[in-house]
Write a protein that holds these residues in place. Structure first.
Motif, PDB file in Angstrom:
ATOM      1  N   ASN A  43       0.825  -1.205   0.000  1.00 52.99           N
ATOM      2  CA  ASN A  43       0.000   0.000   0.000  1.00 52.99           C
ATOM      3  C   ASN A  43       0.862   1.259   0.000  1.00 52.99           C
ATOM      4  O   ASN A  43       0.573   2.232  -0.698  1.00 52.99           O
ATOM      5  N   ALA A  44       1.920   1.243   0.811  1.00 51.55           N
ATOM      6  CA  ALA A  44       2.796   2.407   0.900  1.00 51.55           C
ATOM      7  C   ALA A  44       3.483   2.678  -0.432  1.00 51.55           C
ATOM      8  O   ALA A  44       3.646   3.836  -0.840  1.00 51.55           O
ATOM      9  N   GLN A  45       3.889   1.606  -1.125  1.00 49.46           N
ATOM     10  CA  GLN A  45       4.531   1.794  -2.428  1.00 49.46           C
ATOM     11  C   GLN A  45       3.540   2.343  -3.442  1.00 49.46           C
ATOM     12  O   GLN A  45       3.869   3.218  -4.252  1.00 49.46           O
ATOM     13  N   LEU A  46       2.317   1.845  -3.418  1.00 51.64           N
ATOM     14  CA  LEU A  46       1.285   2.372  -4.316  1.00 51.64           C
ATOM     15  C   LEU A  46       1.051   3.860  -4.054  1.00 51.64           C
ATOM     16  O   LEU A  46       0.921   4.650  -4.991  1.00 51.64           O
ATOM     17  N   ALA A  47       1.005   4.235  -2.779  1.00 50.10           N
ATOM     18  CA  ALA A  47       0.795   5.645  -2.432  1.00 50.10           C
ATOM     19  C   ALA A  47       1.985   6.490  -2.863  1.00 50.10           C
ATOM     20  O   ALA A  47       1.825   7.575  -3.428  1.00 50.10           O
ATOM     21  N   ARG A  48       3.200   5.997  -2.605  1.00 53.03           N
ATOM     22  CA  ARG A  48       4.409   6.740  -2.974  1.00 53.03           C
ATOM     23  C   ARG A  48       4.475   6.981  -4.470  1.00 53.03           C
ATOM     24  O   ARG A  48       4.898   8.047  -4.934  1.00 53.03           O
ATOM     25  N   ASP A  49       4.028   5.998  -5.255  1.00 53.60           N
ATOM     26  CA  ASP A  49       4.093   6.100  -6.712  1.00 53.60           C
ATOM     27  C   ASP A  49       2.863   6.782  -7.324  1.00 53.60           C
ATOM     28  O   ASP A  49       2.752   6.870  -8.549  1.00 53.60           O
ATOM     29  N   GLY A  50       1.948   7.254  -6.489  1.00 48.67           N
ATOM     30  CA  GLY A  50       0.763   7.952  -6.992  1.00 48.67           C
ATOM     31  C   GLY A  50      -0.195   7.069  -7.760  1.00 48.67           C
ATOM     32  O   GLY A  50      -0.828   7.520  -8.720  1.00 48.67           O
ATOM     33  N   LEU A  51      -0.338   5.816  -7.342  1.00 49.61           N
ATOM     34  CA  LEU A  51      -1.130   4.852  -8.097  1.00 49.61           C
ATOM     35  C   LEU A  51      -2.481   4.531  -7.455  1.00 49.61           C
ATOM     36  O   LEU A  51      -3.231   3.712  -7.990  1.00 49.61           O
ATOM     37  N   ILE A  52      -2.794   5.140  -6.329  1.00 50.38           N
ATOM     38  CA  ILE A  52      -4.082   4.891  -5.675  1.00 50.38           C
ATOM     39  C   ILE A  52      -5.101   5.899  -6.201  1.00 50.38           C
ATOM     40  O   ILE A  52      -5.000   7.094  -5.951  1.00 50.38           O
ATOM     41  N   ASP A  53      -6.069   5.405  -6.945  1.00 52.61           N
ATOM     42  CA  ASP A  53      -7.116   6.264  -7.509  1.00 52.61           C
ATOM     43  C   ASP A  53      -8.316   6.391  -6.580  1.00 52.61           C
ATOM     44  O   ASP A  53      -9.068   7.357  -6.666  1.00 52.61           O
ATOM     45  N   GLU A  54      -8.497   5.400  -5.719  1.00 51.88           N
ATOM     46  CA  GLU A  54      -9.536   5.492  -4.687  1.00 51.88           C
ATOM     47  C   GLU A  54      -9.109   4.652  -3.495  1.00 51.88           C
ATOM     48  O   GLU A  54      -8.624   3.533  -3.643  1.00 51.88           O
ATOM     49  N   LEU A  55      -9.279   5.220  -2.310  1.00 52.15           N
ATOM     50  CA  LEU A  55      -8.968   4.532  -1.061  1.00 52.15           C
ATOM     51  C   LEU A  55     -10.257   4.283  -0.306  1.00 52.15           C
ATOM     52  O   LEU A  55     -10.979   5.220   0.049  1.00 52.15           O
ATOM     53  N   CYS A  56     -10.553   3.001  -0.074  1.00 45.04           N
ATOM     54  CA  CYS A  56     -11.722   2.613   0.704  1.00 45.04           C
ATOM     55  C   CYS A  56     -11.233   2.092   2.054  1.00 45.04           C
ATOM     56  O   CYS A  56     -10.476   1.113   2.102  1.00 45.04           O
ATOM     57  N   VAL A  57     -11.626   2.749   3.115  1.00 42.07           N
ATOM     58  CA  VAL A  57     -11.200   2.370   4.466  1.00 42.07           C
ATOM     59  C   VAL A  57     -12.426   2.001   5.293  1.00 42.07           C
ATOM     60  O   VAL A  57     -13.354   2.794   5.421  1.00 42.07           O
ATOM     61  N   THR A  58     -12.413   0.796   5.837  1.00 40.67           N
ATOM     62  CA  THR A  58     -13.418   0.400   6.812  1.00 40.67           C
ATOM     63  C   THR A  58     -12.858   0.678   8.196  1.00 40.67           C
ATOM     64  O   THR A  58     -11.807   0.148   8.562  1.00 40.67           O
ATOM     65  N   LEU A  59     -13.553   1.510   8.959  1.00 39.87           N
ATOM     66  CA  LEU A  59     -13.135   1.819  10.321  1.00 39.87           C
ATOM     67  C   LEU A  59     -13.892   0.894  11.263  1.00 39.87           C
ATOM     68  O   LEU A  59     -15.107   0.997  11.423  1.00 39.87           O
ATOM     69  N   SER A  60     -13.141  -0.036  11.866  1.00 35.42           N
ATOM     70  CA  SER A  60     -13.736  -1.050  12.729  1.00 35.42           C
ATOM     71  C   SER A  60     -13.937  -0.499  14.143  1.00 35.42           C
ATOM     72  O   SER A  60     -13.058   0.174  14.680  1.00 35.42           O
ATOM     73  N   PRO A  61     -15.067  -0.798  14.768  1.00 35.88           N
ATOM     74  CA  PRO A  61     -15.321  -0.305  16.127  1.00 35.88           C
ATOM     75  C   PRO A  61     -14.605  -1.147  17.182  1.00 35.88           C
ATOM     76  O   PRO A  61     -15.216  -1.714  18.090  1.00 35.88           O
ATOM     77  N   ARG A  62     -13.287  -1.233  17.026  1.00 34.59           N
ATOM     78  CA  ARG A  62     -12.454  -2.020  17.935  1.00 34.59           C
ATOM     79  C   ARG A  62     -11.141  -1.292  18.192  1.00 34.59           C
ATOM     80  O   ARG A  62     -10.696  -0.519  17.351  1.00 34.59           O
ATOM     81  N   LEU A  63     -10.528  -1.588  19.324  1.00 34.25           N
ATOM     82  CA  LEU A  63      -9.212  -1.057  19.655  1.00 34.25           C
ATOM     83  C   LEU A  63      -8.199  -2.202  19.635  1.00 34.25           C
ATOM     84  O   LEU A  63      -8.493  -3.318  20.070  1.00 34.25           O
TER      85      LEU A  63
END
Length: 232
Positions: A168-188
């Motif tokens: 994921n970090a490499q994709l972000a560094r290279d500008g290749l993420i066109d959409e980021l879908c994040v599920t925020l889980s109700p857990r710690l």
């Protein structure tokens, strides 16, 4: 599921929320889907499954149904125990060190792809070619932009990336993420037990995102972002 942003819609059809697929020039559009805890942990005991639930699994399956291919790191395939799939799955590995006798390869439905480098061990490359389509993208390090173009040349216009954090970090560094879908889980999870969804490669600076939608189901928040400035 109910949509909270940009408009309140209750209930909302998830297919309508996520049907707006990202696009990119000269390569497939890439959507990254990840889950994280409320305190930012991406895994529990090495896997993401402990963070999820029925609502998250439903969105996961929907995003797969909308994609033409999946991009995933070899470590995630091993840790999460990937199974044979009707959807072509491209596994990223410089070393080609994979279990070629695993059901993922031996009981395949759609033929997997292996994204690797020219410098990978010849014996592993030969074994890989028996059970997967090998895409060589780079000499010593995987060039993900080259890999995505190669995946596109095989007729796949929409790619779903599923991690892990280093990929994921490499994709972000290279500008290749066109959409980021994040599920925020109700857990710690707690400080040292879990990586973040991006790990191992620092970005050159802050990467601004635009919020596209927010949905909620069973306490899970489903966030969808796109880059404020689209990379080429």
């Amino acid at each position: 599921m109910r949509q909270l942003y940009p408009d309140t819609i209750d209930p909302v059809d998830p297919a309508a929320v996520y049907g707006d697929l990202p696009a990119a020039a000269a390569r497939p559009g890439l959507r990254l889907n990840m889950i994280e805890s409320a305190d930012g942990g991406a895994v529990v005991d090495g896997v993401s499954g402990g963070l999820g639930g029925a609502a998250d699994k439903s969105v996961f399956m929907l995003l797969r149904s909308l994609a033409d291919a999946v991009l995933v790191a070899a470590g995630t395939v091993r840790a999460e125990g990937y199974h044979p799939s009707k959807l072509p799955i491209a596994v990223v590995s410089r070393s080609c060190h994979l279990d070629w006798d695993a059901p993922f390869f031996t009981e395949q439905i759609a033929r997997p792809m292996l994204v690797t480098v020219a410098g990978a061990p010849p014996e592993e490359l030969a074994r890989a070619r028996e059970v997967a389509d090998v895409l060589v993208a780079g000499e010593k390090d995987v060039d993900l932009a080259t890999a995505l173009r190669a995946i596109g040349e095989r007729g796949h216009a929409n790619v779903l990336a599923e991690g892990g954090p280093s990929l994921n970090a490499q994709l972000a560094r290279d500008g290749l993420i066109d959409e980021l879908c994040v599920t925020l889980s109700p857990r710690l999870v707690g400080g040292g037990r879990a990586k973040r969804i991006l790990d191992g490669t620092d970005l050159a600076g802050l990467a601004p995102l635009m919020l596209r939608s927010v949905c909620e189901q069973d306490g899970f928040l489903f966030l969808r972002y796109r880059p404020s400035r689209r990379a080429p």
